[in-house]
Design an enzyme around this catalytic site. Sequence first.
Site, mmCIF file in Angstrom:
data_model
loop_
_atom_site.group_PDB
_atom_site.id
_atom_site.type_symbol
_atom_site.label_atom_id
_atom_site.label_comp_id
_atom_site.label_asym_id
_atom_site.label_seq_id
_atom_site.Cartn_x
_atom_site.Cartn_y
_atom_site.Cartn_z
ATOM 1 N N ASP A 195 -84.588 -23.692 -23.050
ATOM 2 C CA ASP A 195 -85.394 -22.545 -23.479
ATOM 3 C C ASP A 195 -86.743 -22.491 -22.780
ATOM 4 O OD1 ASP A 195 -83.384 -21.678 -25.123
ATOM 5 O OD2 ASP A 195 -84.257 -22.475 -26.966
ATOM 6 N N ARG A 228 -97.621 -30.674 -33.884
ATOM 7 C CA ARG A 228 -97.802 -29.280 -33.485
ATOM 8 C C ARG A 228 -99.268 -28.865 -33.343
ATOM 9 N NH1 ARG A 228 -93.503 -30.610 -31.707
ATOM 10 N NH2 ARG A 228 -91.552 -29.619 -32.309
ATOM 11 N N ASP A 247 -92.212 -24.038 -36.429
ATOM 12 C CA ASP A 247 -93.114 -24.360 -35.325
ATOM 13 C C ASP A 247 -93.840 -23.136 -34.779
ATOM 14 O OD1 ASP A 247 -92.678 -27.049 -35.448
ATOM 15 O OD2 ASP A 247 -91.143 -27.087 -33.893
ATOM 16 N N SER A 286 -80.126 -29.891 -32.523
ATOM 17 C CA SER A 286 -81.483 -29.631 -32.059
ATOM 18 C C SER A 286 -82.332 -30.824 -32.473
ATOM 19 C CB SER A 286 -82.027 -28.337 -32.682
ATOM 20 O OG SER A 286 -83.387 -28.160 -32.336
#
Length: 402
Positions: free
Chosen positions: A16, A97, A126, A177
């Site tokens: 991605d 994050r 996220d 994932s």
Amino acid sequence: MGRAERVVLAYSGGVDTTVCIPYLKHEFGVKEVITLAADLGQGEDLEAIRAKALTAGAAESLVVNATETLVERYAVPAIQANALYENRYPLSTALARPLIAKLLVDAAEQCGADAVAHGCTGKGNDQVRFDVSIGALNPGLKVLAPAREWGMSRGEAIAYGERYGLTFAVKKSSPYSIDYNLLGRSIEAGPLEDPWNEPLEEVFAMTAAIADTPDTPEYVELGFIAGVPTSLNGQDLSVLEILKQLNTIAGRHGVGRIDMIENRLVGIKSREIYEAPALLVLIAAHRDLESLTLTADVTQYKRGIEESYSRLVYNGLWYSPLKAALDAFIHQTQAQVSGTVRVKLHKGSAQIVGRRSEQALYSEALATYGSSDQFDHRAAEGFIYVWGLPTRVWSEQLRQDQ
């Protein structure tokens, strides 16, 4: 939103974020894409990731070692807060994050970029953590999220990249994932989307299966000074080194696995698997040491603060005024939280079996039932009379009304 000339993209090297490079240039009209990969102790070959970004069309590819920052400025406050989202998840991914967001903002300011970008989809947490954190740190920066807009499947994203000369070594990717840093791993998707399915051993990397763990328990002693981990088994170490060694030790005993149905900020429930051996053990040890060194009212009040703190971090509000206020409260409570906690690791469990501190509020002379008892038993009667008085008055009034 106006067109961005130069963009700093949070880059992992996956499909991605790699496809984001040509997509930003050709669909968003970005002139220069600068990628930023953060080393957070995940053990990846970041030089290969740097080269991959340049091959994909990045004008510049940055790699920042931020592992120590993650530990000192994000993990340590979370340990002092005993931060467990929904009383289970130690925020191993969520803590990274706001740090990545800060790295993006810093890089954008240094490179003269007018926007930052990430590869988050529209269903996860996220995207919120990045967008809100970036907005708090620099409200003037544009935030671009191509994967939230392009509506492509993984196969379509690969095909899009191939149109611009990109190649992907493995087209049939893992069904899972996975996000990984020094604090832990998160695993979702694939067969895990059915909450009835037991996770296969293939999803775990930091923790051993119970059948493969030692039959003999192992004990570790964790030292703290003012709420900060400072030693492991009597050896003074940095928090970073304690986390590294404890991940190995606790993981060897199968400690640190979490399988939970989690309430995402975007309103859906998701099935999440986490591995966070060291972080979970440190939080358990720290909380136990607080029970020895803090007064009852502070300990009990802090439990509510911890719940609010965990929810704020999970929801992407690390750089918020309420979070700053809670930080101040937590910091104030930690001055006396020093001592050593002994933990027994065995077959997936981490059991606190001992604790000691020069700041301990526990008094054996007051607690004992032996001959050295110094507690004034006669004082109890008057205390109970006063303590129970409101209840007795209420009960008497109730009886009169009947």
